[in-house]
Scaffold this motif. Sequence first.
Motif, PDB file in Angstrom:
ATOM      1  N   VAL A  68      -2.562  15.721  14.854  1.00 24.23           N
ATOM      2  CA  VAL A  68      -3.126  14.371  14.985  1.00 24.23           C
ATOM      3  C   VAL A  68      -3.874  14.075  13.688  1.00 24.23           C
ATOM      4  O   VAL A  68      -4.935  14.651  13.469  1.00 24.23           O
ATOM      5  CB  VAL A  68      -4.091  14.309  16.193  1.00 24.23           C
ATOM      6  CG1 VAL A  68      -4.695  12.925  16.336  1.00 24.23           C
ATOM      7  CG2 VAL A  68      -3.374  14.727  17.485  1.00 24.23           C
ATOM      8  N   ALA A  69      -3.305  13.255  12.781  1.00 21.19           N
ATOM      9  CA  ALA A  69      -2.190  12.361  12.953  1.00 21.19           C
ATOM     10  C   ALA A  69      -1.505  12.185  11.590  1.00 21.19           C
ATOM     11  O   ALA A  69      -1.898  12.826  10.636  1.00 21.19           O
ATOM     12  CB  ALA A  69      -2.699  11.011  13.439  1.00 21.19           C
ATOM     13  N   ASN A  70      -0.586  11.264  11.506  1.00 22.45           N
ATOM     14  CA  ASN A  70       0.067  10.917  10.237  1.00 22.45           C
ATOM     15  C   ASN A  70      -0.730   9.799   9.551  1.00 22.45           C
ATOM     16  O   ASN A  70      -1.832   9.473   9.986  1.00 22.45           O
ATOM     17  CB  ASN A  70       1.513  10.485  10.523  1.00 22.45           C
ATOM     18  CG  ASN A  70       2.463  10.788   9.371  1.00 22.45           C
ATOM     19  OD1 ASN A  70       2.176  10.455   8.228  1.00 22.45           O
ATOM     20  ND2 ASN A  70       3.583  11.413   9.669  1.00 22.45           N
ATOM     21  N   THR A  71      -0.162   9.220   8.511  1.00 24.88           N
ATOM     22  CA  THR A  71      -0.874   8.176   7.750  1.00 24.88           C
ATOM     23  C   THR A  71      -0.935   6.850   8.505  1.00 24.88           C
ATOM     24  O   THR A  71      -0.120   6.588   9.395  1.00 24.88           O
ATOM     25  CB  THR A  71      -0.178   7.953   6.396  1.00 24.88           C
ATOM     26  OG1 THR A  71       1.216   7.728   6.636  1.00 24.88           O
ATOM     27  CG2 THR A  71      -0.339   9.155   5.488  1.00 24.88           C
ATOM     28  N   LEU A  72      -1.901   6.024   8.111  1.00 24.46           N
ATOM     29  CA  LEU A  72      -2.043   4.686   8.709  1.00 24.46           C
ATOM     30  C   LEU A  72      -1.273   3.669   7.868  1.00 24.46           C
ATOM     31  O   LEU A  72      -1.371   3.698   6.630  1.00 24.46           O
ATOM     32  CB  LEU A  72      -3.524   4.278   8.735  1.00 24.46           C
ATOM     33  CG  LEU A  72      -4.334   4.776   9.923  1.00 24.46           C
ATOM     34  CD1 LEU A  72      -4.737   6.227   9.729  1.00 24.46           C
ATOM     35  CD2 LEU A  72      -5.579   3.916  10.103  1.00 24.46           C
ATOM     36  N   LYS A  73      -0.559   2.777   8.533  1.00 22.79           N
ATOM     37  CA  LYS A  73       0.201   1.745   7.807  1.00 22.79           C
ATOM     38  C   LYS A  73      -0.704   1.010   6.828  1.00 22.79           C
ATOM     39  O   LYS A  73      -1.814   0.596   7.205  1.00 22.79           O
ATOM     40  CB  LYS A  73       0.750   0.718   8.785  1.00 22.79           C
ATOM     41  CG  LYS A  73       1.886   1.217   9.624  1.00 22.79           C
ATOM     42  CD  LYS A  73       2.417   0.082  10.473  1.00 22.79           C
ATOM     43  CE  LYS A  73       3.604   0.531  11.293  1.00 22.79           C
ATOM     44  NZ  LYS A  73       4.282  -0.607  11.898  1.00 22.79           N
ATOM     45  N   ALA A  74      -0.240   0.869   5.581  1.00 23.20           N
ATOM     46  CA  ALA A  74      -1.135   0.319   4.558  1.00 23.20           C
ATOM     47  C   ALA A  74      -0.364  -0.396   3.457  1.00 23.20           C
ATOM     48  O   ALA A  74       0.874  -0.321   3.380  1.00 23.20           O
ATOM     49  CB  ALA A  74      -1.958   1.455   3.958  1.00 23.20           C
ATOM     50  N   LEU A  75      -1.118  -1.063   2.585  1.00 20.67           N
ATOM     51  CA  LEU A  75      -0.520  -1.817   1.479  1.00 20.67           C
ATOM     52  C   LEU A  75      -1.496  -1.840   0.306  1.00 20.67           C
ATOM     53  O   LEU A  75      -2.710  -1.910   0.500  1.00 20.67           O
ATOM     54  CB  LEU A  75      -0.255  -3.259   1.940  1.00 20.67           C
ATOM     55  CG  LEU A  75       0.475  -4.181   0.960  1.00 20.67           C
ATOM     56  CD1 LEU A  75       1.939  -3.770   0.821  1.00 20.67           C
ATOM     57  CD2 LEU A  75       0.391  -5.632   1.408  1.00 20.67           C
ATOM     58  N   ALA A  76      -0.962  -1.773  -0.916  1.00 26.79           N
ATOM     59  CA  ALA A  76      -1.773  -1.991  -2.118  1.00 26.79           C
ATOM     60  C   ALA A  76      -1.035  -3.003  -2.984  1.00 26.79           C
ATOM     61  O   ALA A  76       0.193  -2.903  -3.139  1.00 26.79           O
ATOM     62  CB  ALA A  76      -1.955  -0.674  -2.876  1.00 26.79           C
ATOM     63  N   ILE A  77      -1.748  -3.976  -3.547  1.00 29.17           N
ATOM     64  CA  ILE A  77      -1.124  -5.022  -4.370  1.00 29.17           C
ATOM     65  C   ILE A  77      -1.705  -4.973  -5.776  1.00 29.17           C
ATOM     66  O   ILE A  77      -2.919  -4.831  -5.958  1.00 29.17           O
ATOM     67  CB  ILE A  77      -1.346  -6.416  -3.729  1.00 29.17           C
ATOM     68  CG1 ILE A  77      -0.585  -6.506  -2.398  1.00 29.17           C
ATOM     69  CG2 ILE A  77      -0.886  -7.526  -4.680  1.00 29.17           C
ATOM     70  CD1 ILE A  77      -0.804  -7.806  -1.634  1.00 29.17           C
ATOM     71  N   ASP A  78      -0.830  -5.061  -6.763  1.00 31.45           N
ATOM     72  CA  ASP A  78      -1.254  -5.103  -8.171  1.00 31.45           C
ATOM     73  C   ASP A  78      -1.577  -6.555  -8.512  1.00 31.45           C
ATOM     74  O   ASP A  78      -0.684  -7.411  -8.492  1.00 31.45           O
ATOM     75  CB  ASP A  78      -0.099  -4.563  -9.037  1.00 31.45           C
ATOM     76  CG  ASP A  78      -0.455  -4.539 -10.513  1.00 31.45           C
ATOM     77  OD1 ASP A  78      -1.287  -5.367 -10.948  1.00 31.45           O
ATOM     78  OD2 ASP A  78       0.116  -3.706 -11.234  1.00 31.45           O
ATOM     79  N   VAL A  79      -2.823  -6.824  -8.835  1.00 32.16           N
ATOM     80  CA  VAL A  79      -3.203  -8.238  -9.037  1.00 32.16           C
ATOM     81  C   VAL A  79      -2.624  -8.811 -10.335  1.00 32.16           C
ATOM     82  O   VAL A  79      -2.528 -10.032 -10.492  1.00 32.16           O
ATOM     83  CB  VAL A  79      -4.739  -8.441  -9.001  1.00 32.16           C
ATOM     84  CG1 VAL A  79      -5.294  -8.096  -7.631  1.00 32.16           C
ATOM     85  CG2 VAL A  79      -5.446  -7.658 -10.107  1.00 32.16           C
ATOM     86  N   GLU A  80      -2.231  -7.958 -11.284  1.00 29.26           N
ATOM     87  CA  GLU A  80      -1.642  -8.483 -12.527  1.00 29.26           C
ATOM     88  C   GLU A  80      -0.205  -8.936 -12.312  1.00 29.26           C
ATOM     89  O   GLU A  80       0.189 -10.015 -12.719  1.00 29.26           O
ATOM     90  CB  GLU A  80      -1.712  -7.426 -13.652  1.00 29.26           C
ATOM     91  CG  GLU A  80      -3.131  -7.032 -14.035  1.00 29.26           C
ATOM     92  CD  GLU A  80      -4.021  -8.232 -14.387  1.00 29.26           C
ATOM     93  OE1 GLU A  80      -3.526  -9.209 -14.973  1.00 29.26           O
ATOM     94  OE2 GLU A  80      -5.229  -8.198 -14.047  1.00 29.26           O
ATOM     95  N   THR A  81       0.587  -8.079 -11.648  1.00 22.81           N
ATOM     96  CA  THR A  81       1.983  -8.475 -11.391  1.00 22.81           C
ATOM     97  C   THR A  81       2.070  -9.373 -10.166  1.00 22.81           C
ATOM     98  O   THR A  81       3.034 -10.105  -9.993  1.00 22.81           O
ATOM     99  CB  THR A  81       2.874  -7.237 -11.132  1.00 22.81           C
ATOM    100  OG1 THR A  81       2.380  -6.561  -9.956  1.00 22.81           O
ATOM    101  CG2 THR A  81       2.852  -6.274 -12.303  1.00 22.81           C
ATOM    102  N   GLY A  82       1.067  -9.260  -9.306  1.00 25.84           N
ATOM    103  CA  GLY A  82       1.059 -10.074  -8.089  1.00 25.84           C
ATOM    104  C   GLY A  82       1.973  -9.547  -6.996  1.00 25.84           C
ATOM    105  O   GLY A  82       2.220 -10.248  -6.008  1.00 25.84           O
ATOM    106  N   ILE A  83       2.469  -8.329  -7.149  1.00 24.26           N
ATOM    107  CA  ILE A  83       3.342  -7.775  -6.102  1.00 24.26           C
ATOM    108  C   ILE A  83       2.816  -6.404  -5.648  1.00 24.26           C
ATOM    109  O   ILE A  83       2.015  -5.779  -6.351  1.00 24.26           O
ATOM    110  CB  ILE A  83       4.829  -7.633  -6.563  1.00 24.26           C
ATOM    111  CG1 ILE A  83       4.912  -6.761  -7.812  1.00 24.26           C
ATOM    112  CG2 ILE A  83       5.463  -9.000  -6.769  1.00 24.26           C
ATOM    113  CD1 ILE A  83       6.327  -6.393  -8.192  1.00 24.26           C
ATOM    114  N   PRO A  84       3.287  -5.948  -4.467  1.00 21.32           N
ATOM    115  CA  PRO A  84       2.831  -4.630  -4.007  1.00 21.32           C
ATOM    116  C   PRO A  84       3.135  -3.533  -5.028  1.00 21.32           C
ATOM    117  O   PRO A  84       4.144  -3.583  -5.730  1.00 21.32           O
ATOM    118  CB  PRO A  84       3.623  -4.429  -2.713  1.00 21.32           C
ATOM    119  CG  PRO A  84       3.857  -5.812  -2.215  1.00 21.32           C
ATOM    120  CD  PRO A  84       4.116  -6.624  -3.454  1.00 21.32           C
TER     121      PRO A  84
END
Length: 306
Positions: free
Chosen positions: A191-207
């Motif tokens: 218990v347990a695996n990773t939590l669903k997540a996101l990181a965004i690059d503010v310069e390119t504007g994409i994840p």
Amino acid sequence: MADGMLKVCLAGLELANPTVLASGVLGYSAEVFQRVEASGAGAVVTKSVGVAAREGYMNPTVCQVRCGLVNAMGLPNPGIDVFVEEVARAKALLSVPVIVSVYGFRTSEYAYAAVRAASAGADAVELNVSCPHVEGTGSEVGQDEGLLAEVVREVKRIVRKPVFVKLSPNVADIASVAEAAVAAGADGLTVANTLKALAIDVETGIPVLGNRRGGLSGPAVKPVVLRCVYDVYERVNVPIVGCGGVTSWRDAVEYFLAGASAVQVGTAVATRGLSVFAEITRGVAAYLRRKGYGGLAQVVGLSHRR
Ligand code: RRO
């Protein structure tokens, strides 16, 4: 680390201490596992292996965020038929238990990978029913109690080694999923695996990650996963291995008090190095002595008392 107080028996596996290398962090190589053992880990878990080889996702596959890592590796692995040789080599080189993590896109694939790993000498298998970002496997299995039970039952039917099930924290009620896994025959739960997540690059504007979406690990997830362990402990009677943000002996002790019998360490190995195993073990031993406990078992689940 030879200190009798730290010995733990996990569903028949004898560990000299309760620190375990988490799946995925250092891959598959027997030589790397040998270094992990020399650093003081009580057991190792391999990266997840399936029936067919996979390349995994495009780079970047890992990125650092303030309190942890977000990854989407995409289950890169050589396939179980190739990997069995590495399992056999690891068994020849190591004296700590070697746990092979397996996944599948159908029940029969979990079963095939698990049985091949067990025949190659794995001391136990860990079923990955919780990878948060690969379609058709991982948490898609772990979020469906019926499918999860089918996978666990089938693996238990043909594998004569302890079967651990690595649960997903990305569910509404992890304790009910834990009960389903145990009812189907799971010998232990991670218990347990990773939590669903996101990181965004503010310069390119994409994840940032090639796969865009990923899973968060490290100190940020510890309080969340600690609560998962606490909930699961109240509903099942098999050993629980805590896995989520363990970086120090204090984190490990919190997990033991919540109900874990051992802890897996992943992100801290990547960010701080292999010395973390011995640091945690030393700290836990000193804590037990200072508090007058005779052994680790005396603190497991202790925070549930009222
Ligand atoms: O390979 C991965 O991207 C991965 C896996 Br299998 C997993 O179980 N958990 C995770 O965060 N990444």
